[in-house]
Design an enzyme around this catalytic site. Structure first.
Site, PDB file in Angstrom:
ATOM      1  CE1 TYR A 136      -0.826  -8.568  -4.848  1.00 55.20           C
ATOM      2  CE2 TYR A 136       0.379  -6.988  -6.185  1.00 55.20           C
ATOM      3  CZ  TYR A 136      -0.734  -7.780  -5.974  1.00 55.20           C
ATOM      4  OH  TYR A 136      -1.760  -7.772  -6.884  1.00 55.20           O
ATOM      5  NE  ARG A 154       5.586  -0.958 -11.149  1.00 53.25           N
ATOM      6  CZ  ARG A 154       4.353  -1.031 -11.660  1.00 53.25           C
ATOM      7  NH1 ARG A 154       3.507  -1.950 -11.237  1.00 53.25           N
ATOM      8  NH2 ARG A 154       3.983  -0.199 -12.606  1.00 53.25           N
ATOM      9  N   GLY A 175       1.240   1.195 -18.942  1.00 51.96           N
ATOM     10  CA  GLY A 175       0.613  -0.069 -18.623  1.00 51.96           C
ATOM     11  C   GLY A 175      -0.450  -0.473 -19.623  1.00 51.96           C
TER      12      GLY A 175
END
Length: 373
Positions: free
Chosen positions: A187, A234, A324
């Protein structure tokens, strides 16, 4: 045998009752035009409040930051109000919850914004085969190729820093215990880091320090706004999601970042191994190097089970372990890990589908019955 995983740990002035972290996972359940989390999102996270820490899903900091249909934001009053219900229910259930702040950068489509503006990135270099979910006028998301991005101007980069600051303040107003800045998985911040994508000629491109400048300016500004003890970052070293290429010199690149984050005194560094491989390599040098550069709390994520989590903690390779997808189908994951109970499988078809099915309807164990058996 598994005492370390269920021991306490202090993070940002809060005492976590165990070292199990619920990793941030997009669930795409915002269905109204305001893109606020619905009531069942509060139920979803409250069901999982036994985690030492919940890091809620990646949440766009502005309309421009969006890259998927139905992702709730944190840039409007309605969204803050929706998230406030989430944090209230999680806290009532005894939990602690951070919000992950997100800008997708070039990973997106113009239909995700009311003004039909294209995605943005460090430059106009786009994605070749990546696809993103959009509604396209229908009730269910469909996967479409990403639109070509527009390169950000220098001033626009600085304005995005202010978007993150506003989002962080909104998160605190919504009752979150802290925020995590998403600099992983291909991202926007990861795109600026990558020398294969970032060919800018201004102060945000070229040298290693320039390519990390955007993230570090954002972290510094967010920390000044809400306190460094409430801020985490992160990263995903060696990751290739969204057509990223692994860093040509990860020890230098991520060691530099970790050292700078240490100086900013942030609360945690969240290290994600997308393949669940190198993070478990006892002979590898990247994780020990990050550990040496960053003395704060380190969260490890990627391919962990109960045994691997305990071993990593005992070896001092990390302080907290994030799980997760196991949290999707196991709202009581902490109890299951504690007693060694089998883990329920998740239904992959409902992860992003919307609605309550595959979201809040996974049953919890009857722990008393299991332990008595």
């Amino acid at each position: 045998m598994f005492k370390k995983l269920f021991s306490r740990h202090s993070l940002g002035g809060k005492l976590l009752p165990n070292r199990v972290v619920m990793a941030p996972m997009n669930r795409n359940r915002a269905t109204d035009w305001q893109l606020a989390p619905p009531a069942m999102t509060a139920r979803y996270y409250a069901q999982r409040a036994s985690a030492g820490l919940i890091i809620a899903e990646g949440t766009p900091v502005s309309p421009q930051a969006r890259g998927c249909a139905r992702t709730p934001g944190i840039y409007s009053g309605a969204q803050v109000a929706g998230w406030r219900k989430v944090t209230k229910d999680v806290h009532h259930a005894g939990g602690r919850i951070y919000l992950q702040l997100w800008h997708v950068g070039r990973v997106g489509h113009s239909s995700l914004r009311a003004d039909r503006s294209p995605p943005v990135g460090p430059t106009g270099i786009g994605l070749h085969s990546d696809r993103v979910p959009i509604l396209n006028g229908g009730a269910e998301p469909v996967m479409v190729p990403c639109d070509a991005p527009r390169g950000l101007t220098t001033e626009e980069v600085r304005l995005i820093v202010t978007d993150f600051v506003r989002a962080a303040r909104n998160a605190v107003a919504a009752g979150f215990d802290g925020v995590e800045i998403h600099a992983a998985n291909g991202y926007l911040f990861d795109q600026f880091r990558c020398p294969y994508v970032n060919d800018r000629a201004d102060e945000y491109g070229g040298s290693l320090s320039n390519r990390w400048r955007f993230l570090l300016e954002t972290v510094q500004a967010v920390a000044a706004a809400i306190g460094s003890a409430r801020v985490g970052v992160r990263i995903s070293p060696l990751g290739s999601a969204h057509e990223m290429q692994p860093d040509p010199d990860p020890l230098v690149s991520y060691g530099y970042l970790a050292t700078r984050l240490k100086l900013l005194r942030i609360a945690h560094l969240h290290v994600y191994d997308q393949e669940g491989s190198w993070i478990h390599d006892r002979q590898g040098d990247l994780l020990p190097h990050l550990r040496a550069c960053f003395p704060g709390t380190m969260i490890l994520c990627g391919g962990f089970d109960r045994e691997r989590a305990e071993a990593a903690l005992r070896a001092g390779r990390g302080d907290l372990i994030a799980f997760g997808k196991h949290f999707i189908a196991n709202p009581d994951l902490v109890d299951r890990l504690r007693i060694g109970a089998p883990l329920a499988p998740w239904n992959s078809t409902t992860i992003y589908k919307g609605g309550a099915k595959g979201y809040v309807d996974y049953p919890a164990l009857d722990v008393a019955a299991v332990t008595a058996a």
